[in-house]
Design a protein around this motif. Structure first.
Motif, PDB file in Angstrom:
ATOM      1  N   ASP A  21     -12.318  -8.364  -7.422  1.00 14.08           N
ATOM      2  CA  ASP A  21     -12.757  -9.376  -8.383  1.00 14.08           C
ATOM      3  C   ASP A  21     -12.073 -10.729  -8.208  1.00 14.08           C
ATOM      4  O   ASP A  21     -12.723 -11.763  -8.195  1.00 14.08           O
ATOM      5  CB  ASP A  21     -12.528  -8.890  -9.825  1.00 14.08           C
ATOM      6  CG  ASP A  21     -13.494  -7.788 -10.220  1.00 14.08           C
ATOM      7  OD1 ASP A  21     -14.563  -7.679  -9.581  1.00 14.08           O
ATOM      8  OD2 ASP A  21     -13.180  -7.037 -11.156  1.00 14.08           O
ATOM      9  N   SER A  22     -10.776 -10.718  -8.100  1.00 14.00           N
ATOM     10  CA  SER A  22      -9.999 -11.954  -8.046  1.00 14.00           C
ATOM     11  C   SER A  22     -10.115 -12.615  -6.666  1.00 14.00           C
ATOM     12  O   SER A  22      -9.823 -11.992  -5.640  1.00 14.00           O
ATOM     13  CB  SER A  22      -8.535 -11.640  -8.342  1.00 14.00           C
ATOM     14  OG  SER A  22      -7.702 -12.672  -7.881  1.00 14.00           O
ATOM     15  N   ASP A  28      -5.660 -13.027  -0.345  1.00 12.43           N
ATOM     16  CA  ASP A  28      -4.415 -12.368   0.059  1.00 12.43           C
ATOM     17  C   ASP A  28      -4.703 -11.096   0.850  1.00 12.43           C
ATOM     18  O   ASP A  28      -4.017 -10.793   1.832  1.00 12.43           O
ATOM     19  CB  ASP A  28      -3.548 -12.043  -1.164  1.00 12.43           C
ATOM     20  CG  ASP A  28      -2.804 -13.265  -1.707  1.00 12.43           C
ATOM     21  OD1 ASP A  28      -2.887 -14.351  -1.088  1.00 12.43           O
ATOM     22  OD2 ASP A  28      -2.149 -13.122  -2.759  1.00 12.43           O
ATOM     23  N   ALA A  29      -5.742 -10.357   0.461  1.00 10.19           N
ATOM     24  CA  ALA A  29      -6.096  -9.117   1.162  1.00 10.19           C
ATOM     25  C   ALA A  29      -6.494  -9.418   2.608  1.00 10.19           C
ATOM     26  O   ALA A  29      -6.116  -8.686   3.528  1.00 10.19           O
ATOM     27  CB  ALA A  29      -7.219  -8.390   0.431  1.00 10.19           C
ATOM     28  N   SER A  75      -3.207  -2.036  -0.861  1.00  9.29           N
ATOM     29  CA  SER A  75      -4.374  -1.983  -1.725  1.00  9.29           C
ATOM     30  C   SER A  75      -4.312  -3.143  -2.711  1.00  9.29           C
ATOM     31  O   SER A  75      -3.340  -3.264  -3.456  1.00  9.29           O
ATOM     32  CB  SER A  75      -4.427  -0.657  -2.491  1.00  9.29           C
ATOM     33  OG  SER A  75      -5.623  -0.590  -3.240  1.00  9.29           O
ATOM     34  N   PRO A  76      -5.341  -3.995  -2.705  1.00 12.16           N
ATOM     35  CA  PRO A  76      -5.381  -5.109  -3.666  1.00 12.16           C
ATOM     36  C   PRO A  76      -5.902  -4.607  -5.014  1.00 12.16           C
ATOM     37  O   PRO A  76      -7.086  -4.647  -5.294  1.00 12.16           O
ATOM     38  CB  PRO A  76      -6.360  -6.096  -3.011  1.00 12.16           C
ATOM     39  CG  PRO A  76      -7.256  -5.239  -2.167  1.00 12.16           C
ATOM     40  CD  PRO A  76      -6.443  -4.040  -1.750  1.00 12.16           C
ATOM     41  N   ARG A  77      -5.003  -4.086  -5.830  1.00 10.99           N
ATOM     42  CA  ARG A  77      -5.399  -3.515  -7.123  1.00 10.99           C
ATOM     43  C   ARG A  77      -5.479  -4.614  -8.184  1.00 10.99           C
ATOM     44  O   ARG A  77      -4.965  -5.707  -7.990  1.00 10.99           O
ATOM     45  CB  ARG A  77      -4.410  -2.427  -7.520  1.00 10.99           C
ATOM     46  CG  ARG A  77      -4.352  -1.310  -6.469  1.00 10.99           C
ATOM     47  CD  ARG A  77      -3.656  -0.086  -7.006  1.00 10.99           C
ATOM     48  NE  ARG A  77      -3.454   0.919  -5.984  1.00 10.99           N
ATOM     49  CZ  ARG A  77      -4.362   1.817  -5.600  1.00 10.99           C
ATOM     50  NH1 ARG A  77      -5.550   1.811  -6.140  1.00 10.99           N
ATOM     51  NH2 ARG A  77      -4.073   2.706  -4.672  1.00 10.99           N
ATOM     52  N   LYS A  78      -6.090  -4.285  -9.317  1.00  4.73           N
ATOM     53  CA  LYS A  78      -6.270  -5.275 -10.391  1.00  4.73           C
ATOM     54  C   LYS A  78      -4.943  -5.879 -10.850  1.00  4.73           C
ATOM     55  O   LYS A  78      -4.804  -7.088 -10.958  1.00  4.73           O
ATOM     56  CB  LYS A  78      -6.971  -4.627 -11.584  1.00  4.73           C
ATOM     57  CG  LYS A  78      -8.462  -4.800 -11.572  1.00  4.73           C
ATOM     58  CD  LYS A  78      -9.041  -4.347 -12.910  1.00  4.73           C
ATOM     59  CE  LYS A  78     -10.476  -4.681 -13.105  1.00  4.73           C
ATOM     60  NZ  LYS A  78     -11.465  -4.281 -12.200  1.00  4.73           N
ATOM     61  N   ALA A  79      -3.980  -5.022 -11.161  1.00  7.49           N
ATOM     62  CA  ALA A  79      -2.713  -5.519 -11.710  1.00  7.49           C
ATOM     63  C   ALA A  79      -1.845  -6.179 -10.639  1.00  7.49           C
ATOM     64  O   ALA A  79      -1.372  -7.301 -10.805  1.00  7.49           O
ATOM     65  CB  ALA A  79      -1.953  -4.376 -12.367  1.00  7.49           C
ATOM     66  N   LYS A  80      -1.625  -5.474  -9.542  1.00  2.66           N
ATOM     67  CA  LYS A  80      -0.755  -5.975  -8.475  1.00  2.66           C
ATOM     68  C   LYS A  80      -1.289  -5.513  -7.128  1.00  2.66           C
ATOM     69  O   LYS A  80      -2.148  -4.640  -7.060  1.00  2.66           O
ATOM     70  CB  LYS A  80       0.667  -5.436  -8.638  1.00  2.66           C
ATOM     71  CG  LYS A  80       1.388  -5.956  -9.871  1.00  2.66           C
ATOM     72  CD  LYS A  80       2.819  -5.467  -9.920  1.00  2.66           C
ATOM     73  CE  LYS A  80       3.518  -5.944 -11.165  1.00  2.66           C
ATOM     74  NZ  LYS A  80       4.096  -7.259 -11.085  1.00  2.66           N
ATOM     75  N   ILE A  81      -0.748  -6.086  -6.069  1.00  4.58           N
ATOM     76  CA  ILE A  81      -1.062  -5.618  -4.723  1.00  4.58           C
ATOM     77  C   ILE A  81      -0.027  -4.553  -4.380  1.00  4.58           C
ATOM     78  O   ILE A  81       1.176  -4.795  -4.486  1.00  4.58           O
ATOM     79  CB  ILE A  81      -1.013  -6.770  -3.703  1.00  4.58           C
ATOM     80  CG1 ILE A  81      -2.078  -7.821  -4.034  1.00  4.58           C
ATOM     81  CG2 ILE A  81      -1.192  -6.232  -2.281  1.00  4.58           C
ATOM     82  CD1 ILE A  81      -1.967  -9.100  -3.221  1.00  4.58           C
TER      83      ILE A  81
END
Length: 140
Positions: A21-22, A28-29, A75-81
């Protein structure tokens, strides 16, 4: 018998990143994708639905539990990478002193964004983790 959830699969790494989403996390990913591939020499593969892994090794514990896992990944997760490295590598802690803003768990290091960290130190941690796993699990 135990069946690991996180297995290498043929899902598209690019399609996964495009679903983040971001916009900043997506950017960054892509930077992490390039850095991990360049540093490890391995192509990116999806492991489970959300982990981008590089290389693989086969582990077997004294308990008899065994399986396959990526050498390193993120893993580029919602809260943090989430950055995935070798569990048990004592040299990682020393490298993390100069890494920048992060939190860490047993095998993960969590960051908010790449601007918070030292990319040269990240490369060194990736190289160290691969070296440690290759020495610890030479067969796979």
């Amino acid at each position: 018998m135990y069946e690991p959830k996180t297995k290498e699969n043929d899902a598209s790494v690019i399609e996964f990143i495009e679903q983040v989403d971001s916009l900043k996390k997506r950017e960054d990913a892509y930077k992490l994708l390039e850095l991990f591939e360049e540093t490890t020499g391995y192509p990116a593969k999806m492991w489970g639905p959300t982990i981008i892994g590089f290389g693989a090794y086969h582990y077997k514990y004294a308990t008899g539990h065994e399986g396959d896992a990526p050498l390193v990944g993120f893993s580029p997760r919602k809260a943090k990478i989430s950055l995935y490295f070798a569990t048990g590598d004592t040299e990682r802690e020393g490298l993390l002193k100069d890494f920048g803003k992060h939190t860490s768990g047993k095998s993960c290091v969590y960051i908010n964004k790449l601007d918070d960290i030292n990319m040269d130190v990240l490369s060194a941690i990736i190289r160290q983790s691969v070296k440690f796993l290759r020495e610890t699990y030479p067969e796979g």
